[in-house]
Motif scaffolding. Structure first.
Motif, PDB file in Angstrom:
ATOM      1  N   LEU A   4      37.949   8.515  56.994  1.00 12.78           N
ATOM      2  CA  LEU A   4      37.654   9.226  58.237  1.00 12.78           C
ATOM      3  C   LEU A   4      37.355  10.693  57.973  1.00 12.78           C
ATOM      4  CD1 LEU A   4      37.548   9.366  61.335  1.00 12.78           C
ATOM      5  CD2 LEU A   4      40.013   9.690  61.300  1.00 12.78           C
ATOM      6  N   LEU A   5      38.185  11.343  57.186  1.00 14.08           N
ATOM      7  CA  LEU A   5      37.966  12.755  56.874  1.00 14.08           C
ATOM      8  C   LEU A   5      36.680  12.962  56.079  1.00 14.08           C
ATOM      9  CD1 LEU A   5      41.600  13.909  56.077  1.00 14.08           C
ATOM     10  CD2 LEU A   5      40.243  14.397  58.108  1.00 14.08           C
ATOM     11  N   ALA A   6      36.422  12.079  55.125  1.00 17.94           N
ATOM     12  CA  ALA A   6      35.191  12.205  54.346  1.00 17.94           C
ATOM     13  C   ALA A   6      33.966  12.059  55.237  1.00 17.94           C
ATOM     14  CB  ALA A   6      35.165  11.161  53.231  1.00 17.94           C
ATOM     15  N   THR A   7      33.995  11.090  56.128  1.00 15.76           N
ATOM     16  CA  THR A   7      32.871  10.884  57.038  1.00 15.76           C
ATOM     17  C   THR A   7      32.670  12.089  57.949  1.00 15.76           C
ATOM     18  OG1 THR A   7      33.321   8.511  57.018  1.00 15.76           O
ATOM     19  CG2 THR A   7      31.943   9.346  58.795  1.00 15.76           C
ATOM     20  N   ALA A   8      33.761  12.591  58.501  1.00 12.08           N
ATOM     21  CA  ALA A   8      33.666  13.747  59.402  1.00 12.08           C
ATOM     22  C   ALA A   8      33.133  14.970  58.656  1.00 12.08           C
ATOM     23  CB  ALA A   8      35.022  14.040  60.023  1.00 12.08           C
ATOM     24  N   LEU A   9      33.609  15.191  57.443  1.00 13.25           N
ATOM     25  CA  LEU A   9      33.145  16.348  56.672  1.00 13.25           C
ATOM     26  C   LEU A   9      31.685  16.220  56.259  1.00 13.25           C
ATOM     27  CD1 LEU A   9      36.271  17.138  54.489  1.00 13.25           C
ATOM     28  CD2 LEU A   9      35.329  18.498  56.361  1.00 13.25           C
ATOM     29  N   ILE A  10      31.262  15.015  55.929  1.00  9.62           N
ATOM     30  CA  ILE A  10      29.853  14.806  55.578  1.00  9.62           C
ATOM     31  C   ILE A  10      28.964  15.144  56.770  1.00  9.62           C
ATOM     32  CG2 ILE A  10      28.126  13.017  55.071  1.00  9.62           C
ATOM     33  CD1 ILE A  10      30.295  11.732  53.233  1.00  9.62           C
ATOM     34  N   ILE A  11      29.331  14.647  57.943  1.00  9.05           N
ATOM     35  CA  ILE A  11      28.545  14.941  59.142  1.00  9.05           C
ATOM     36  C   ILE A  11      28.585  16.439  59.440  1.00  9.05           C
ATOM     37  CG2 ILE A  11      28.386  14.568  61.631  1.00  9.05           C
ATOM     38  CD1 ILE A  11      29.340  11.711  61.145  1.00  9.05           C
ATOM     39  N   TYR A  12      29.765  17.053  59.290  1.00  4.52           N
ATOM     40  CA  TYR A  12      29.924  18.485  59.541  1.00  4.52           C
ATOM     41  C   TYR A  12      28.989  19.295  58.650  1.00  4.52           C
ATOM     42  CZ  TYR A  12      32.245  23.058  59.661  1.00  4.52           C
ATOM     43  OH  TYR A  12      32.513  24.392  59.768  1.00  4.52           O
ATOM     44  N   TYR A  13      29.030  19.050  57.350  1.00  2.00           N
ATOM     45  CA  TYR A  13      28.191  19.824  56.433  1.00  2.00           C
ATOM     46  C   TYR A  13      26.712  19.500  56.576  1.00  2.00           C
ATOM     47  CZ  TYR A  13      32.304  21.824  54.345  1.00  2.00           C
ATOM     48  OH  TYR A  13      33.463  22.511  54.159  1.00  2.00           O
ATOM     49  N   VAL A  94      41.585   6.914  68.011  1.00  2.00           N
ATOM     50  CA  VAL A  94      41.941   7.907  66.989  1.00  2.00           C
ATOM     51  C   VAL A  94      40.678   8.473  66.343  1.00  2.00           C
ATOM     52  CG1 VAL A  94      43.048   8.208  64.734  1.00  2.00           C
ATOM     53  CG2 VAL A  94      44.239   6.990  66.545  1.00  2.00           C
ATOM     54  N   PHE A  95      39.739   7.611  65.973  1.00  2.00           N
ATOM     55  CA  PHE A  95      38.475   8.077  65.402  1.00  2.00           C
ATOM     56  C   PHE A  95      37.767   9.008  66.374  1.00  2.00           C
ATOM     57  CE2 PHE A  95      38.936   5.237  61.991  1.00  2.00           C
ATOM     58  CZ  PHE A  95      37.896   5.399  61.091  1.00  2.00           C
ATOM     59  N   SER A  96      37.729   8.642  67.640  1.00  2.94           N
ATOM     60  CA  SER A  96      37.037   9.450  68.646  1.00  2.94           C
ATOM     61  C   SER A  96      37.682  10.821  68.809  1.00  2.94           C
ATOM     62  CB  SER A  96      37.018   8.728  69.989  1.00  2.94           C
ATOM     63  OG  SER A  96      36.310   7.515  69.882  1.00  2.94           O
ATOM     64  N   ILE A  97      38.999  10.875  68.794  1.00  9.54           N
ATOM     65  CA  ILE A  97      39.696  12.159  68.922  1.00  9.54           C
ATOM     66  C   ILE A  97      39.385  13.056  67.729  1.00  9.54           C
ATOM     67  CG2 ILE A  97      41.973  13.256  68.886  1.00  9.54           C
ATOM     68  CD1 ILE A  97      42.945  10.866  70.613  1.00  9.54           C
ATOM     69  N   ILE A  98      39.473  12.503  66.529  1.00  8.57           N
ATOM     70  CA  ILE A  98      39.199  13.307  65.334  1.00  8.57           C
ATOM     71  C   ILE A  98      37.735  13.720  65.306  1.00  8.57           C
ATOM     72  CG2 ILE A  98      39.116  13.254  62.806  1.00  8.57           C
ATOM     73  CD1 ILE A  98      41.689  11.543  62.957  1.00  8.57           C
ATOM     74  N   TYR A  99      36.828  12.802  65.637  1.00  7.37           N
ATOM     75  CA  TYR A  99      35.411  13.154  65.701  1.00  7.37           C
ATOM     76  C   TYR A  99      35.157  14.215  66.767  1.00  7.37           C
ATOM     77  CZ  TYR A  99      32.962  10.008  62.527  1.00  7.37           C
ATOM     78  OH  TYR A  99      32.442   9.411  61.416  1.00  7.37           O
ATOM     79  N   GLY A 100      35.880  14.135  67.876  1.00 12.20           N
ATOM     80  CA  GLY A 100      35.735  15.143  68.929  1.00 12.20           C
ATOM     81  C   GLY A 100      36.138  16.527  68.445  1.00 12.20           C
ATOM     82  N   ILE A 101      37.229  16.602  67.701  1.00 14.02           N
ATOM     83  CA  ILE A 101      37.667  17.885  67.154  1.00 14.02           C
ATOM     84  C   ILE A 101      36.631  18.435  66.184  1.00 14.02           C
ATOM     85  CG2 ILE A 101      39.408  18.973  65.668  1.00 14.02           C
ATOM     86  CD1 ILE A 101      41.436  16.975  66.950  1.00 14.02           C
ATOM     87  N   VAL A 102      36.147  17.568  65.292  1.00 13.59           N
ATOM     88  CA  VAL A 102      35.135  18.009  64.326  1.00 13.59           C
ATOM     89  C   VAL A 102      33.846  18.380  65.041  1.00 13.59           C
ATOM     90  CG1 VAL A 102      33.762  17.318  62.315  1.00 13.59           C
ATOM     91  CG2 VAL A 102      36.166  16.673  62.455  1.00 13.59           C
ATOM     92  N   TYR A 103      33.515  17.653  66.124  1.00 10.96           N
ATOM     93  CA  TYR A 103      32.329  17.981  66.915  1.00 10.96           C
ATOM     94  C   TYR A 103      32.438  19.388  67.499  1.00 10.96           C
ATOM     95  CZ  TYR A 103      29.554  18.501  71.097  1.00 10.96           C
ATOM     96  OH  TYR A 103      28.734  19.015  72.060  1.00 10.96           O
ATOM     97  N   ILE A 104      33.588  19.710  68.073  1.00  9.29           N
ATOM     98  CA  ILE A 104      33.765  21.037  68.673  1.00  9.29           C
ATOM     99  C   ILE A 104      33.612  22.124  67.623  1.00  9.29           C
ATOM    100  CG2 ILE A 104      35.492  22.557  69.742  1.00  9.29           C
ATOM    101  CD1 ILE A 104      36.524  20.002  71.217  1.00  9.29           C
ATOM    102  N   LEU A 105      34.231  21.930  66.471  1.00  8.48           N
ATOM    103  CA  LEU A 105      34.107  22.913  65.389  1.00  8.48           C
ATOM    104  C   LEU A 105      32.664  23.032  64.907  1.00  8.48           C
ATOM    105  CD1 LEU A 105      37.286  21.971  63.337  1.00  8.48           C
ATOM    106  CD2 LEU A 105      36.989  23.955  64.827  1.00  8.48           C
ATOM    107  N   THR A 106      32.015  21.895  64.753  1.00  7.62           N
ATOM    108  CA  THR A 106      30.631  21.895  64.273  1.00  7.62           C
ATOM    109  C   THR A 106      29.709  22.571  65.273  1.00  7.62           C
ATOM    110  OG1 THR A 106      31.020  19.838  63.082  1.00  7.62           O
ATOM    111  CG2 THR A 106      28.740  20.413  63.505  1.00  7.62           C
ATOM    112  N   ALA A 107      29.876  22.275  66.545  1.00  4.34           N
ATOM    113  CA  ALA A 107      29.007  22.865  67.576  1.00  4.34           C
ATOM    114  C   ALA A 107      29.133  24.383  67.586  1.00  4.34           C
ATOM    115  CB  ALA A 107      29.339  22.284  68.946  1.00  4.34           C
ATOM    116  N   ARG A 108      30.353  24.884  67.464  1.00  6.42           N
ATOM    117  CA  ARG A 108      30.549  26.334  67.450  1.00  6.42           C
ATOM    118  C   ARG A 108      29.856  26.980  66.255  1.00  6.42           C
ATOM    119  NH1 ARG A 108      36.977  26.636  68.735  1.00  6.42           N
ATOM    120  NH2 ARG A 108      36.860  25.985  70.910  1.00  6.42           N
ATOM    121  N   VAL A 109      30.090  26.421  65.076  1.00  4.00           N
ATOM    122  CA  VAL A 109      29.501  27.001  63.861  1.00  4.00           C
ATOM    123  C   VAL A 109      27.986  26.849  63.882  1.00  4.00           C
ATOM    124  CG1 VAL A 109      29.421  26.841  61.348  1.00  4.00           C
ATOM    125  CG2 VAL A 109      31.603  26.648  62.536  1.00  4.00           C
ATOM    126  N   TYR A 110      27.486  25.701  64.309  1.00  2.00           N
ATOM    127  CA  TYR A 110      26.056  25.449  64.370  1.00  2.00           C
ATOM    128  C   TYR A 110      25.393  26.458  65.303  1.00  2.00           C
ATOM    129  CZ  TYR A 110      21.703  22.772  64.800  1.00  2.00           C
ATOM    130  OH  TYR A 110      20.398  22.390  64.781  1.00  2.00           O
TER     131      TYR A 110
END
Length: 116
Positions: A4-13, A94-110
């Motif tokens: 899950l973390l690897a997938t989220a980080l790959i999408i983030y980067y 659980v996946f959706s919550i973690i993806y949501g957190i990563v989405y919020i972080l990604t949207a801000r940085v993007y």
């Protein structure tokens, strides 16, 4: 957890690297007359698509594979279908919550990258 973390980080980067590539395109949109609100909506839609698509595809896959999974579990004498459904729903949540957190972080940085 690692998957899950690897997938989220790959999408983030991936989104961040695309942000650097998209910076000029968004400047052109701004020069053409798009407002900051419209540009924000475009960014949001782009990032939501990238984050929501894997979860939606996984849910659709599970729905169509459910009868086959039920048969496989029955071979192992695991016939508690409500437990399987509850675990599946819990995992998706659980996946959706973690993806949501990563989405919020990604949207801000993007957005910061594009606005720079």
């Amino acid at each position: 957890t690692l998957f899950l973390l690897a997938t989220a980080l790959i999408i983030y980067y991936k989104q961040l690297s695309e942000g650097y590539d998209d910076r000029n395109r968004f400047k052109i949109m701004e020069n053409v007359g798009m407002s900051h609100l419209e540009i924000s909506k475009v960014i949001k839609n782009q990032i939501v698509t990238v984050f929501a698509l894997p979860i939606l595809v996984a849910v659709v896959h599970i729905i169509f594979a459910f009868s086959m999974i039920k048969k496989i579990l029955k071979i192992f004498s695991l016939t508690n279908v409500p437990l399987f459904v509850a675990c599946t729903i819990g995992t998706v949540v659980v996946f959706s919550i973690i993806y949501g957190i990563v989405y919020i972080l990604t949207a801000r940085v993007y957005y910061r990258i594009v606005k720079a």
